[in-house]
Every structure is written in C-alpha cells, then in structure tokens.
Scaffold this active site. Structure first.
Site, short mmCIF file in Angstrom:
data_model
loop_
_atom_site.label_atom_id
_atom_site.label_comp_id
_atom_site.label_asym_id
_atom_site.label_seq_id
_atom_site.Cartn_x
_atom_site.Cartn_y
_atom_site.Cartn_z
N HIS A 42 18.29 -124.08 45.11
CA HIS A 42 17.02 -124.57 44.56
C HIS A 42 17.22 -125.75 43.63
O HIS A 42 16.34 -126.06 42.82
CB HIS A 42 16.30 -123.43 43.81
CG HIS A 42 15.89 -122.32 44.72
ND1 HIS A 42 15.59 -121.05 44.27
CD2 HIS A 42 15.75 -122.27 46.06
CE1 HIS A 42 15.26 -120.27 45.29
NE2 HIS A 42 15.36 -120.98 46.39
N THR B 275 18.84 -110.69 41.45
CA THR B 275 17.70 -111.33 42.10
C THR B 275 16.72 -110.27 42.59
O THR B 275 17.11 -109.20 43.03
CB THR B 275 18.14 -112.23 43.28
OG1 THR B 275 16.97 -112.83 43.87
CG2 THR B 275 18.90 -111.45 44.34
N SER B 276 15.44 -110.62 42.48
CA SER B 276 14.39 -109.68 42.90
C SER B 276 14.27 -109.65 44.42
O SER B 276 13.48 -108.89 44.97
CB SER B 276 13.05 -110.10 42.27
OG SER B 276 12.76 -111.45 42.63
N GLU C 102 17.64 -102.92 38.03
CA GLU C 102 16.67 -102.01 38.66
C GLU C 102 16.69 -102.23 40.16
O GLU C 102 17.13 -103.27 40.64
CB GLU C 102 15.27 -102.27 38.09
CG GLU C 102 14.76 -103.68 38.34
CD GLU C 102 13.44 -103.97 37.62
OE1 GLU C 102 13.04 -103.19 36.74
OE2 GLU C 102 12.84 -105.00 37.95
C1 BV8 Z 1 10.84 -123.13 51.89
C2 BV8 Z 1 13.02 -123.63 41.56
C3 BV8 Z 1 10.10 -124.11 53.97
C4 BV8 Z 1 12.18 -124.35 40.62
C5 BV8 Z 1 12.03 -121.79 42.79
C6 BV8 Z 1 9.61 -117.30 54.66
C7 BV8 Z 1 10.56 -118.27 54.94
C8 BV8 Z 1 10.59 -119.45 54.21
C9 BV8 Z 1 9.69 -119.67 53.17
C10 BV8 Z 1 8.76 -118.70 52.88
C11 BV8 Z 1 8.71 -117.53 53.63
N1 BV8 Z 1 7.71 -116.78 53.13
C12 BV8 Z 1 7.13 -117.45 52.09
C13 BV8 Z 1 7.72 -118.61 51.93
C14 BV8 Z 1 7.35 -119.60 50.93
C15 BV8 Z 1 8.14 -119.45 49.63
C16 BV8 Z 1 8.37 -118.03 49.19
O1 BV8 Z 1 9.46 -117.49 49.34
N2 BV8 Z 1 7.35 -117.44 48.62
C17 BV8 Z 1 7.47 -116.11 48.09
C18 BV8 Z 1 6.54 -115.97 46.89
C19 BV8 Z 1 7.17 -115.11 49.20
N3 BV8 Z 1 9.42 -120.13 49.78
C20 BV8 Z 1 9.44 -121.45 49.58
O2 BV8 Z 1 8.44 -122.12 49.37
C21 BV8 Z 1 10.80 -122.12 49.68
N4 BV8 Z 1 10.67 -123.26 50.57
O3 BV8 Z 1 11.25 -122.14 52.40
O4 BV8 Z 1 10.43 -124.28 52.60
C22 BV8 Z 1 8.74 -123.45 54.02
C23 BV8 Z 1 7.74 -123.88 53.15
C24 BV8 Z 1 6.48 -123.26 53.22
C25 BV8 Z 1 6.23 -122.21 54.11
C26 BV8 Z 1 7.26 -121.77 54.95
C27 BV8 Z 1 8.51 -122.41 54.91
C28 BV8 Z 1 11.22 -122.66 48.33
C29 BV8 Z 1 11.48 -121.54 47.37
C30 BV8 Z 1 12.11 -122.10 46.07
C31 BV8 Z 1 11.08 -122.15 45.00
N5 BV8 Z 1 11.73 -122.58 43.77
N6 BV8 Z 1 12.53 -122.27 41.67
C32 BV8 Z 1 12.28 -123.76 39.24
O5 BV8 Z 1 13.16 -122.89 38.98
O6 BV8 Z 1 11.48 -124.20 38.42
S1 BV8 Z 1 11.75 -120.12 42.94
C33 BV8 Z 1 12.38 -119.22 41.64
O7 BV8 Z 1 12.51 -117.89 42.19
C34 BV8 Z 1 13.76 -119.55 41.10
O8 BV8 Z 1 14.50 -120.49 41.84
C35 BV8 Z 1 14.47 -118.22 41.20
O9 BV8 Z 1 15.81 -118.37 41.26
C36 BV8 Z 1 13.87 -117.71 42.45
C37 BV8 Z 1 14.13 -116.27 42.79
O10 BV8 Z 1 13.83 -115.50 41.67
P1 BV8 Z 1 15.02 -114.58 41.10
O11 BV8 Z 1 16.21 -115.44 40.88
O12 BV8 Z 1 15.18 -113.42 42.01
O13 BV8 Z 1 14.45 -114.19 39.70
P2 BV8 Z 1 13.41 -113.01 39.36
O14 BV8 Z 1 12.93 -113.21 37.97
O15 BV8 Z 1 12.42 -112.89 40.48
O16 BV8 Z 1 14.31 -111.68 39.40
C38 BV8 Z 1 15.35 -111.51 38.44
C39 BV8 Z 1 16.10 -110.26 38.86
O17 BV8 Z 1 17.19 -110.06 37.97
C40 BV8 Z 1 15.26 -108.99 38.80
O18 BV8 Z 1 15.49 -108.21 39.95
C41 BV8 Z 1 15.79 -108.26 37.55
O19 BV8 Z 1 15.72 -106.86 37.69
C42 BV8 Z 1 17.22 -108.72 37.53
N7 BV8 Z 1 17.88 -108.74 36.23
C43 BV8 Z 1 17.33 -109.04 35.02
N8 BV8 Z 1 18.30 -108.99 34.07
C44 BV8 Z 1 19.47 -108.67 34.70
C45 BV8 Z 1 19.21 -108.51 36.07
N9 BV8 Z 1 20.16 -108.19 36.96
C46 BV8 Z 1 21.43 -108.03 36.48
N10 BV8 Z 1 21.76 -108.18 35.18
C47 BV8 Z 1 20.81 -108.49 34.26
N11 BV8 Z 1 21.16 -108.63 32.95
#
Ligand code: BV8
Ligand code: ZN
Length: 259
Positions: free
Chosen positions: A134, A202-203, A229
């Site tokens: 990303h 990652t979630s 979790e």
């Molecule tokens: C794309 C950067 C083509 C900017 C971010 C199917 C295929 C392809 C795409 C899609 C699809 N379905 C939907 C899509 C569209 C979309 C998507 O995925 N939507 C989701 C909502 C369903 N994907 C996209 O748009 C991607 N582009 O594929 O292009 C395309 C386009 C359109 C339609 C089809 C295809 C681009 C996605 C990238 C977006 N950019 N960020 C910025 O950071 O400002 S996303 C953002 O989420 C961050 O990058 C982050 O890294 C990412 C994932 O989140 P996580 O890292 O998992 O973080 P989160 O807070 O969610 O979870 C933290 C976890 O850590 C938790 O589980 C927690 O329990 C745990 N935790 C907490 N503390 C600890 C811990 N674990 C261990 N130790 C600890 N101490």
C-alpha cells in the site's frame, strides 16, 4: 498468550506460554518463510490501527480520506490527515515485533516480508527488503506524472504541485486504486512458494492483501496467525497465536535459535 492449533475451521484454545511443537518443527525445517503484516504489528509502537477500538477509521470515513475522490474533493483535509499521521510515525520507534521480523531475514534459507502498512517501521527496524503493498507514507509523488517529490511538505505555503502542474500526493495506495503491479505479483509468488506463512496483526479484510494467506494455504503452506483477537482467517490457519506481535514474534526467534 493463548494458542489455538488446528486446521480447517476447528481449533481449540488452551492457555499456552509456548509455541506448539508442530510449529516449532515447521520453523526448524522451513525453506521459504513469508511474513505478511498489517497495522497491528505497529500498534505497540503507538501507531493507531484502522479498525481497532482506537482505530482511525472509527473516527473518520476511510473513503473520504484514503481515496482519490476524497483527495480531489478536499485535498487540504487529506493532506492535513497525512501530515498528522506522518508526525505520529516520525515520533514513534519500531517495536520488538518489527525487530524480530528483521532478524528472521537471516535465519531461513529464503525469507519474504510483505506489509500493508505505510509507516516505514519495517525499514527503520532493519528489514532490508519490504514488499509495500500500500505504499509508504514517507514518500510523495505527482498524481499526473508519478514523479517522486522529495521536498519537505509545508502546507502553510499552499498545496504542493509538480513541475508538470500536477498535484503532489502521498505515495500510498488509496481505496479503489490498483496496488503496485510488481510488488503485488512478487507478493503473490511468495505466498504460492512459501512453506511457512505468518499473517501478523491484520484484520484480514482488505483485498487483495487478505487473499495472500489464503493463497499460501491453498499452495500447501503451514499458515500461522498472530493477532490479539480472532479474524476471518483464524478458523483456517494451522496455528493461531493469540497475543501481541511484539511479545509473540521474539518467542518465535527464541525457537529458531533453539532457546
Ligand atoms: C484494489 C493505505 C483494484 C492508505 C489502505 C476484491 C479484490 C480487490 C479489491 C477489492 C475487493 N473487494 C473490495 C475491494 C476494494 C477494496 C477493499 O478491499 N475494500 C474492503 C473494505 C472490502 N480494495 C481496494 O480498493 C484496493 N485496491 O484492489 O484495486 C480494485 C479497485 C476497486 C474495486 C475492485 C478492484 C486498495 C486497498 C488499499 C487501501 N489502502 N491504506 C493509508 O494507510 O492511508 S487500507 C488500510 O487497511 C491500510 O493500508 C491497512 O494496512 C489496511 C488493512 O488494515 P489492517 O492492516 O488489517 O489494520 P486493521 O486496523 O484493520 O487491523 C489491525 C489488526 O491488528 C486487528 O486484527 C487487530 O486485532 C490486530 N492487532 C492490534 N494490535 C495488535 C494486533 N495484532 C498483534 N499484535 C498487536 N499488538
Ligand atoms: Zn508531475
């Protein structure tokens, strides 16, 4: 730390302080280890996650701030948000989880690190090559000609623009934007080739990054999840190490070093 061990859908928890033997054996024989991280690996450094209790998406709409439409609609707001996050990231340090991952690089015949994070903390912890799915919040580029822009951003002086007249933006992948092709292809290849795959902090919700552990599973890898979790991946992995990555990953290093 609680450990769950099992496979397709059925796993059981038991209070554990140790890494299960099945994983310790895999660690000792692994030829290509892949680690894929999300925001959780940086949580202990003080970088807010996206969807956790204190997650930044809890307070604001990701589509508004991390999308090209949001940027074109309100570039000032988006720039202010990124400058705020840059300040946070510049003031924190990598944590033991980042350092353990950096150490893994030299402990296996082949090692690949993939991250969804844009906080640059893996490089600051000493990892030499990171597949940044990303992008990276410390870099900027032109929206039109993709030229990198190394000057310091001073929003007081107005929004930065490129010599070609295009708008400068953070070099991160926004929702709806394609991931960098070379990086994504390398990540897919690594997931297919891995015999031991760690998905850490990652979630497992954002695509296509969330498909990497699934690809590894389908290709026969032993997949380990490290998270505080359960996630949608937990029921499918070979071992779920429930705990903070900054505590679990140094324990993995101890196993590798035979301690
Ligand atoms: C794309 C950067 C083509 C900017 C971010 C199917 C295929 C392809 C795409 C899609 C699809 N379905 C939907 C899509 C569209 C979309 C998507 O995925 N939507 C989701 C909502 C369903 N994907 C996209 O748009 C991607 N582009 O594929 O292009 C395309 C386009 C359109 C339609 C089809 C295809 C681009 C996605 C990238 C977006 N950019 N960020 C910025 O950071 O400002 S996303 C953002 O989420 C961050 O990058 C982050 O890294 C990412 C994932 O989140 P996580 O890292 O998992 O973080 P989160 O807070 O969610 O979870 C933290 C976890 O850590 C938790 O589980 C927690 O329990 C745990 N935790 C907490 N503390 C600890 C811990 N674990 C261990 N130790 C600890 N101490
Ligand atoms: Zn330009």
């Amino acid at each position: 730390m609680v450990l769950a061990c099992g496979g397709s859908g059925s796993y059981f928890y038991f209070m554990m302080v140790e890494i299960p033997q099945i994983l310790a054996d895999k660690i000792k024989t692994a030829q290509h280890v892949v680690v894929s991280t999300g925001a959780g690996v940086s949580a202990e450094s003080g970088v807010p996650t996206f969807r956790g209790e204190d997650g930044i998406w809890k307070k604001m709409n990701p589509e508004e701030l991390a999308s090209i439409d949001g940027f074109m609609r309100n570039p000032d707001l988006v720039w202010e948000w990124y400058q705020h996050r840059r300040k946070i990231v510049s003031e924190v340090q990598p944590n033991p989880g980042h350092f353990a991952i950096a150490e893994m690089e030299n402990l296996f015949p082949r090692f690949t690190l993939i991250t969804q994070n844009v906080d640059n903390l893996h490089y600051r912890a000493g990892s030499s090559e990171v597949l940044e799915l990303h992008g990276n919040i410390t870099r900027n580029k032109c929206l039109d000609c993709n030229t990198f822009y190394d000057e310091e951003i001073d929003l007081e002086a107005g929004l930065p623009t490129c010599s070609c007249g295009g708008r400068i933006r953070p070099d991160v992948v926004w929702f709806g934007e394609m991931l960098p092709t070379r990086v994504l292809e390398a990540a897919f290849r690594a997931a297919e080739d891995a015999d031991l795959f760690f998905t850490v902090g990652t979630s497992a919700l954002i695509q296509p990054a969330a498909s990497l552990p699934q690809i590894a599973l389908r290709s026969g890898a032993f997949v380990v999840e490290v998270n505080i979790e359960p996630t949608p991946m937990t029921g499918h992995v070979g071992a779920f190490l429930q705990g903070k990555s900054g505590e679990v990953l140094p324990r993995v290093i101890e196993i590798i070093r035979g301690q």
